[in-house]
Structure formats: C-alpha cells, structure tokens
Scaffold this active site. Structure first.
Site, mmCIF file in Angstrom:
data_model
loop_
_atom_site.group_PDB
_atom_site.id
_atom_site.type_symbol
_atom_site.label_atom_id
_atom_site.label_comp_id
_atom_site.label_asym_id
_atom_site.label_seq_id
_atom_site.Cartn_x
_atom_site.Cartn_y
_atom_site.Cartn_z
ATOM 1 N N ALA A 172 10.134 -37.168 -7.565
ATOM 2 C CA ALA A 172 10.399 -37.585 -8.943
ATOM 3 C C ALA A 172 10.155 -39.090 -9.001
ATOM 4 O O ALA A 172 10.817 -39.860 -8.295
ATOM 5 C CB ALA A 172 11.828 -37.252 -9.343
ATOM 6 N N ARG A 193 18.823 -22.955 -9.132
ATOM 7 C CA ARG A 193 19.684 -22.666 -10.268
ATOM 8 C C ARG A 193 18.810 -22.347 -11.476
ATOM 9 O O ARG A 193 18.489 -23.215 -12.282
ATOM 10 C CB ARG A 193 20.615 -23.852 -10.546
ATOM 11 C CG ARG A 193 21.514 -24.190 -9.359
ATOM 12 C CD ARG A 193 22.522 -25.265 -9.673
ATOM 13 N NE ARG A 193 21.955 -26.565 -9.927
ATOM 14 C CZ ARG A 193 21.552 -27.413 -8.982
ATOM 15 N NH1 ARG A 193 21.632 -27.074 -7.700
ATOM 16 N NH2 ARG A 193 21.059 -28.599 -9.301
ATOM 17 N N THR A 205 19.386 -39.395 1.787
ATOM 18 C CA THR A 205 19.463 -38.833 0.444
ATOM 19 C C THR A 205 20.767 -38.064 0.259
ATOM 20 O O THR A 205 21.383 -38.098 -0.816
ATOM 21 C CB THR A 205 18.260 -37.908 0.180
ATOM 22 O OG1 THR A 205 17.056 -38.665 0.339
ATOM 23 C CG2 THR A 205 18.309 -37.327 -1.221
ATOM 24 N N GLU A 249 0.820 -1.207 0.000
ATOM 25 C CA GLU A 249 0.000 0.000 0.000
ATOM 26 C C GLU A 249 0.859 1.264 0.000
ATOM 27 O O GLU A 249 0.545 2.248 -0.682
ATOM 28 C CB GLU A 249 -0.927 0.013 1.229
ATOM 29 C CG GLU A 249 -1.877 -1.163 1.302
ATOM 30 C CD GLU A 249 -1.340 -2.322 2.128
ATOM 31 O OE1 GLU A 249 -2.124 -2.894 2.905
ATOM 32 O OE2 GLU A 249 -0.134 -2.636 2.006
#
Length: 375
Positions: free
Chosen positions: A157, A210, A199, A55
């Site tokens: 994925a 990226r 992982t 605003e």
C-alpha cells in the site's frame, strides 16, 4: 485445428477450475466438463487436496452419458496413485472417446505420461486448448512443483511518493476501504501471508481474510524476525495452533523458541545474513517443504527490499493512494539501489484496476540479476 466451440468449452472448464481457488493447494486448480452432442452432460472441479479430482466429478455427473463423449480438462489428467486413484483410469473406464487438454502438468510424475496413457488406450487427445490461460491459473503450482519454491506476490500500500508509512510508522490507512477489500481477495487465494516482525510490533495486524460470505481456509502466517521479538499478546498470537510459522536466526532466545513451540507453532532457524537478517532463500525453501506453494508478502519495507533483491518475488501488486508523506517517511524499498535507468526492475504484463480514487498496478517482476543491490 481447435474450433471456437472447443475453446468455448475450455473456457467453461477454466471457470469451473477457479471455483477451487484458495482450497486446492498443494494441488493445482483443475476444471473438467463432459460434452456429448454439443451439450455439457457432466462437470466438476478439484475442490480440495485429497478429494476426487475434477475429471472424476465430471464423469460421475455424466454417468452413462460419458461413453462416447468428449472430455475437456484444463490440466493433463494424472496417471499415478496419490491420495486418489489415477484419473486416466477413470477416463478410460468411462468410455470417453476424445479428450481436450488445456496444459500439461509439469509434475514429473505426470508431464506427458497422462496424455500418453490415454492415447495408448485408443483415446484421441488434443493438447494446448487455451494453453496460456490454463497455465496462468496455476502459476503458483507450476513454480512450486518445478522449483520447490513458493510463488510470491508482494502487496504494498503506497502513497504516490512511494511511502508505506509515516516517519513514525503509522500506515492506517493509506488505501481506501474498497482497495483493502481487494487485498482480502488476494489473501483468500494464497497458502500463507508473509510479514516482518517490525510490522507486527508497529501495526499489530490480524492478517485474516475478512470477506462477507467467505468460508475458505485462512492462510497460514509466516513471520520473519531475526530475534523473535514478537509481543506475546499481539493479535497474531491468538491464531490457532499450527497456523503460524516463524523464520528466525540463532540470535533468537531459546526460551522464546520454546514458548512458541509450546503453543503448537513452528519455528525455522535459518542462517543469518552478514547484516543479521534472516536468510530468506532458506526460509522460503523450508516453508515450501511444508506444502506452502503461494505466499502474499505484505511488508515491511526491509522485507520487501530483501525479497525483491534476491529474486524471490514473482509478482507485485502496488495499491496506490493519492496521498503524499514526504522524504522523511518510510520507503517501500529502503536500501535497494539501481545504478542506471536501463537496469530498472520492470513490471511485465502490467494491468491497472481502480477502486474509487485508488489505483492498483500489478504485474510480473522482470528478472533482476545484476540490477538491484542492497546498500
């Protein structure tokens, strides 16, 4: 009665609000325009927490033309002093005659008080202009401010037989380059990326955004590992001080906790579950206390299953490639069990995108109470 022109003006304000995506947390994204004689004479959006609100930017752009003009704002103007003064005061002082508000601010410090302050000053306020759309852009903020928990999106994925890696753990790459660019877009709009220690040990990811021409804020990384068994020379440990948060248990060696703290990162020691894992609800509440309102969960499988079974995931993005890995490969949700098809966890409001031969299905996870359990 809201007119088409008024809705059109609010759509412009929404588009402005989205310019702040990935940079306003823990504040909401907000866009505002000043309209006089059917023309936009000032516009603005909230650019970063601690800086002037939308605003204020719009009113500054309008200058003297703001007197007697209309203001469109996607979220109810604030009426309290935080790191910036109340927007309601700026609106009143500028001489705005009418304000169109998209959605109310669920923040208990605002939530109707901003609208009331404007009306008490003699300004006509119309609420609920494209309310659903204005609320949707701030779904993470809304959950964060009302529950004290982050909004979590799980991104997986997958092959078409539901695998996230080979039997040996290889997962590079399941999806194609275009689909992976989309994942970087998802990363660019969250406060933190969440990943399991397994992982990191297997893939050694960088977990950075990226994107060509992107100059936003790199999200922080939340690593969940009960024993802090993280390789010292992994890519993740090259991140700047303060950008990593480790959620662990008392199984982690004190020497490893000290080593991480000495590098300027934070370690949260949570209670362990009966099977020795990090108790995720505690970890999520602790990171929310640090201002993290949105999280992209990127795996692995046991972390996906644990977070989903506990109702900690609000949205799922499934990136599916036309590949098969077979039953011996790594499952998306290992150990998660649903007894009856009628109890299947569903994606509500699901949408589909295509990136070449890859398909992305995303939507809101349905309530899972009593449906799924870990085996």
């Amino acid at each position: 009665m809201v007119t088409r022109q008024q809705e059109s003006m609010m759509r412009w304000a929404i588009a402005l609000a989205l310019e702040g995506a990935g940079r306003t947390s823990p504040n909401p994204m907000v866009g505002a325009i000043v309209v006089k004689g059917g023309r936009i004479v000032g516009e603005g959006y909230h650019r970063r927490a601690g800086t002037p609100h939308a605003e204020v930017h719009a009113l500054r752009g309008a200058g003297k033309k703001a007197r007697g003009a209309d203001l469109y704002v996607t979220l109810e103007p604030c009426c309290h002093t935080g790191r910036t003064p109340p927007c309601t005061e700026a609106i009143i002082e500028a001489g705005i005659s009418q304000v169109f508000v998209g959605a109310r601010d669920p923040n208990p410090k605002v939530n109707g008080r901003g609208v009331r302050a404007l009306r008490n000053a003699g300004i006509h306020v119309t609420e609920g202009v494209l309310e659903a759309s204005c609320g949707e852009i701030n779904r993470a903020y809304n959950r964060f401010i009302t529950t004290g928990m982050p909004f979590v999106t799980a991104k997986a994925a997958l092959t078409i037989d539901g695998k996230i890696g080979t039997a040996g753990g290889d997962s590079r790459w399941i999806t194609n380059a275009a689909c992976r660019r989309y994942v970087h877009e998802l990363r660019s709009n969250v406060d933190a990326i969440m990943i399991g220690g397994g992982t990191i040990r297997m893939d050694d990811p960088r977990l950075t955004v990226r994107l060509s021409g992107w100059h936003g804020i790199q999200p922080r990384i939340l690593i969940v590992d009960a024993k802090l068994d993280i390789p010292r020379y992994s890519n993740i440990m090259s991140r700047p001080a303060g950008s990593l948060i480790f959620a662990t248990t008392n199984q982690a060696p004190l020497s490893r906790i000290k080593w991480i703290n000495e590098r300027g990162h934070r370690v949260i020691v949570c209670r362990a579950t009966k099977d020795g894992r990090v108790f995720l609800p505690q970890a999520m509440r602790e990171i929310a206390k640090q201002g993290i309102g949105s999280v992209l969960l990127e795996g692995g499988g046991h972390l996906f299953a644990d977070a989903i079974s506990r109702g900690l995931v609000q949205r799922l993005v499934a990136c599916i490639a036309p590949k098969l890995l077979g039953g011996g490969s790594r499952d998306f949700l290992p150990g998660l069990s649903v007894r009856a098809m009628k109890d299947a966890i569903e994606l509500e409001g699901a949408s589909v995108k295509t990136f070449g031969d890859n398909v992305v299905v995303e939507g809101t996870l349905s309530a899972i109470a009593g449906k799924a359990r870990r085996t």
